[in-house]
Design a protein around this motif. Structure first.
Motif, short mmCIF file in Angstrom:
data_model
loop_
_atom_site.label_atom_id
_atom_site.label_comp_id
_atom_site.label_asym_id
_atom_site.label_seq_id
_atom_site.Cartn_x
_atom_site.Cartn_y
_atom_site.Cartn_z
N LYS A 189 -17.34 3.80 -6.93
CA LYS A 189 -17.67 4.91 -5.95
C LYS A 189 -16.69 4.77 -4.77
N ILE A 190 -16.54 3.47 -4.41
CA ILE A 190 -15.57 3.21 -3.16
C ILE A 190 -14.13 3.61 -3.49
N SER A 191 -13.82 3.30 -4.69
CA SER A 191 -12.38 3.69 -5.04
C SER A 191 -12.45 5.44 -5.04
N GLN A 192 -13.44 6.00 -5.28
CA GLN A 192 -13.38 7.77 -5.47
C GLN A 192 -13.47 7.87 -3.88
N MET A 193 -14.21 7.45 -3.17
CA MET A 193 -14.36 7.89 -1.92
C MET A 193 -12.91 7.83 -1.05
N VAL A 194 -12.15 6.73 -1.40
CA VAL A 194 -11.08 6.34 -0.58
C VAL A 194 -10.13 7.30 -1.18
N GLY A 195 -10.24 7.47 -2.48
CA GLY A 195 -9.23 8.40 -2.89
C GLY A 195 -9.58 9.78 -2.65
N ARG A 196 -10.73 10.12 -1.81
CA ARG A 196 -10.85 11.55 -1.41
C ARG A 196 -10.58 11.36 0.45
N GLN A 197 -9.85 10.45 0.99
CA GLN A 197 -9.50 10.49 2.31
C GLN A 197 -7.87 10.30 2.33
N LEU A 198 -7.44 9.35 1.85
CA LEU A 198 -6.12 8.84 1.96
C LEU A 198 -4.91 9.93 1.23
N PRO A 199 -5.27 10.72 0.29
CA PRO A 199 -4.53 11.75 -0.06
C PRO A 199 -3.94 12.76 0.76
N PRO A 224 11.43 20.48 1.61
CA PRO A 224 11.19 20.40 -0.16
C PRO A 224 10.97 19.08 -0.53
N ALA A 225 11.93 17.94 -0.34
CA ALA A 225 11.86 16.74 -0.90
C ALA A 225 10.66 16.03 -0.13
N CYS A 226 10.37 16.22 1.00
CA CYS A 226 9.39 15.63 1.65
C CYS A 226 8.03 15.87 0.82
N LEU A 227 7.84 17.27 0.75
CA LEU A 227 6.65 17.69 -0.02
C LEU A 227 6.57 17.29 -1.45
N VAL A 228 7.50 17.23 -2.01
CA VAL A 228 7.85 16.75 -3.60
C VAL A 228 7.00 15.34 -3.59
N ALA A 229 7.66 14.47 -2.66
CA ALA A 229 7.22 13.32 -2.54
C ALA A 229 5.57 12.98 -2.18
N GLY A 230 5.54 13.53 -1.17
CA GLY A 230 4.13 13.58 -0.80
C GLY A 230 2.96 14.00 -1.65
N VAL A 231 3.21 15.23 -2.08
CA VAL A 231 2.21 15.96 -3.03
C VAL A 231 2.02 15.16 -4.14
N SER A 232 3.17 14.80 -4.96
CA SER A 232 3.05 14.22 -6.21
C SER A 232 2.31 12.89 -6.00
N PHE A 233 2.65 12.13 -4.91
CA PHE A 233 2.04 10.93 -4.76
C PHE A 233 0.44 11.12 -4.41
N ALA A 234 -0.01 12.25 -3.71
CA ALA A 234 -1.27 12.38 -3.33
C ALA A 234 -2.18 12.89 -4.45
N VAL A 235 -1.46 13.67 -5.42
CA VAL A 235 -2.40 13.90 -6.60
C VAL A 235 -2.60 12.72 -7.50
N PHE A 236 -1.53 12.07 -7.82
CA PHE A 236 -1.73 11.11 -8.87
C PHE A 236 -2.51 10.08 -7.90
N GLN A 237 -2.50 9.88 -6.82
CA GLN A 237 -3.37 8.76 -6.05
C GLN A 237 -5.05 9.09 -6.30
N PHE A 238 -5.15 10.59 -6.09
CA PHE A 238 -6.51 11.04 -6.25
C PHE A 238 -7.03 10.89 -7.60
N SER A 240 -5.95 8.79 -10.43
CA SER A 240 -6.19 7.43 -10.80
C SER A 240 -7.22 6.66 -9.89
N SER A 241 -7.38 7.00 -8.74
CA SER A 241 -8.51 6.37 -7.89
C SER A 241 -9.84 6.92 -8.39
N ASN A 242 -10.13 8.23 -8.70
CA ASN A 242 -11.39 8.99 -8.91
C ASN A 242 -11.66 8.87 -10.41
#
Length: 542
Positions: A189-199, A224-238, A240-242
């Protein structure tokens, strides 16, 4: 010998809170003012906590020492076991020369400094944070950027700021695991909550980095490259953490970001190649290194194996099987000895003290097996294998002292009631506590240089205070980690690592000034986010 906690040992909450804060004041003074090495500060603060517990809280000496020893043991296993096996795998790639292949496979994708910062400082730094943590990401990625021709101050500063979103899940999820152990809350649950903040930060950080190094106009060229990096990271961070747990979000998200960026840059190029205005011409014309697919796959194989092993160890049926040989030791002189009372608990309850040696199911064991398989792939013989392991152990002598001592400090503060006293005092901030909970984590990481240590220090305090103000403790414990990551960039240890990696030793003050404002702004963002999740977007709390 039964003993009952007292939360107002000096008869006054404010005075009792001040006394209970002495260990924290000690570690702050030694780290932030005296610049004392972490292992010395950790031992001194742990000793201060034991003395306060005995003389101010009237905790029996044997009980105080038992709580301290239990914390120290948890610091050694499973925490240090994860640290040494993770860094051992990394060191194996360095010793065999495969890390140079990894470095070149990233660095030769683009000549643009903005895009190199995204690949190395943000994405690859996050990968190193997930695989090893504990200073490795900044040391390696900053050194790589300098090698590519980056201004040393920017190389160090960018890597410190980039090492924000991944820190909470660093070192195969150690910070979240520690938070769960210290508080008794569900780690998932802690992992899930952090995964709903940091992304949310993960999407912003790539843009933040490029604006800082090149300005807004130049950033728009690579948005465009910034968004590709940030969004892809955020989606998989969310995701995997959840859905997987705290061990793999950084590794999976960073690999996703690197892959997405690499694929994107094959078909998209910025309008112009950007470099630093004062960059030397010699740094601009580096000869590309041609690598074959087999070379790249072999070099990355240890981290691929690591990822697979951690995933296997996290699958519930397999994990349940691996848990079977776990040894549970009821800590003598501590188990069911300490009694908690109101207002910390609704009715008096004794505290369990069980030290579990999950030698087979521990994440560190999965990594050690991964290291054996990696050695086979890389052609590392038995002699070299143990030689590298010995060097790794020698390299981590100081963390072997620091981590257990901070865990010992945390456990004696929890069992003595000192953390509860501080929690009751902080409960005076009432409804505003969720905002300040992020800054408590920020302070902890600034003091210790580690989100893991900050969670050991303050996670239980966050939990206790949340219950006092009527907020879900999962949220504030997660905020301790999420807010803590913003303090990493200004912690004395991080700055020391960054200056050493970039040849800026002696200019720590300049680097601190480079990062401090960013640290405070990002901490405030996490605080606002936590406040909104506490009272407006409560459905986000698992």
């Amino acid at each position: 010998m039964a003993w009952t906690q007292q939360y107002y040992p000096l008869g006054n909450l404010a005075l009792s809170a001040l006394v209970s804060a002495i260990p924290i004041i000690v570690i702050f003074y030694l780290l932030a003012i005296r610049k004392t090495p972490g292992q010395v500060a950790g031992v001194a603060a742990m000793a201060a906590a034991v003395l306060v517990a005995i003389f101010a809280y009237s905790m029996p000496i044997s009980v105080a020492l038992s709580a301290t020893v239990m914390g120290i043991l948890y610091g050694i296993f499973p925490i240090f076991w994860i640290v040494i096996t993770a860094i051992f795998i990394y060191n194996m790639t360095v010793e065999t020369g495969q890390f140079d292949v990894i470095k070149n496979s990233i660095a030769t994708i683009t000549d643009d400094r903005r895009l190199q910062a995204l690949l190395i400082a943000f994405a690859f730094g996050a990968f190193l944070e997930g695989a090893a943590g504990f200073g490795t990401p900044v040391a390696i990625s900053a050194g790589m950027l300098v090698g590519l021709g980056f201004n040393p101050l920017y190389a160090a500063g960018l890597c410190l700021i980039a090492n924000t979103a991944p820190v909470a899940f660093g070192g195969i999820g150690i910070p979240i695991i520690v938070a769960g152990q210290v508080t008794g809350l569900d780690t998932m649950k802690i992992s899930q909550m952090v995964g709903r903040q940091l992304p949310f930060l993960s999407v912003v950080i790539p843009i933040w980095l490029v604006v800082l190094m090149s300005g807004w106009k130049a950033t728009m060229e690579v948005l465009p490259a910034c968004l590709v990096a940030g969004v892809s990271f955020a989606v998989f961070q969310f995701l995997s953490s959840n859905y997987l747990g705290p061990e793999l979000p950084d590794i999976i998200a960073s690999l996703a970001a690197m892959l997405a960026l690499t694929v994107f840059l094959r078909s998209w190029k910025p309008a112009s190649i950007w470099r630093f205005p004062d960059e030397k011409p010699a740094a601009q014309g580096q000869k590309a290194v041609i690598l074959t697919s087999s070379q790249i796959i072999k070099a990355w194989a240890p981290f691929m194996i690591l990822t697979v092993m951690v995933i296997l160890w996290g699958i519930k049926p397999i994990k349940a099987l691996l848990e079977m040989p776990t040894i549970s030791i009821y800590v003598p002189g501590l188990h069911q000895i300490v009694t908690q009372t109101a207002p910390i608990v609704n009715k008096p309850a004794t505290m369990a003290a069980v030290y579990k040696i999950n030698w087979l199911s521990a994440a560190g064991t999965a990594l050690f097996i991964a290291s054996i398989l990696s050695a086979m792939v890389l052609g590392v013989g038995m002699g070299q294998f143990f030689s590298i392991f010995g060097k790794t152990f020698k390299q981590l002598i100081k963390p072997l002292i620091t981590i257990p001592s901070v865990l010992g400090l945390a456990y004696v503060m929890n069992y003595s009631g000192m953390s509860s006293t501080l929690g009751l005092f902080l409960a005076g901030t009432a409804s505003f506590f969720p905002f300040f909970s992020a800054f408590l984590g920020w302070l902890g990481v600034f003091l210790t240089g580690s989100d893991t240590s900050a969670n050991a220090l303050f996670a239980n305090l966050q939990s206790v205070t949340a219950q006092q103000v009527g907020v879900d403790p999962i949220l504030t414990v997660a905020a301790n980690s999420s807010g803590g990551v913003t303090g990493k960039m200004i912690s004395p240890q991080s700055i020391a690592v960054a200056t050493a990696a970039t040849g800026l030793v002696g200019k720590e003050g300049e680097l601190f000034q480079f990062t401090v404002l960013h640290s405070l702004v990002l901490a405030a963002i996490v605080g606002i986010m936590t406040y909104l999740q506490a009272y407006v977007f409560t459905a986000m709390i698992p």
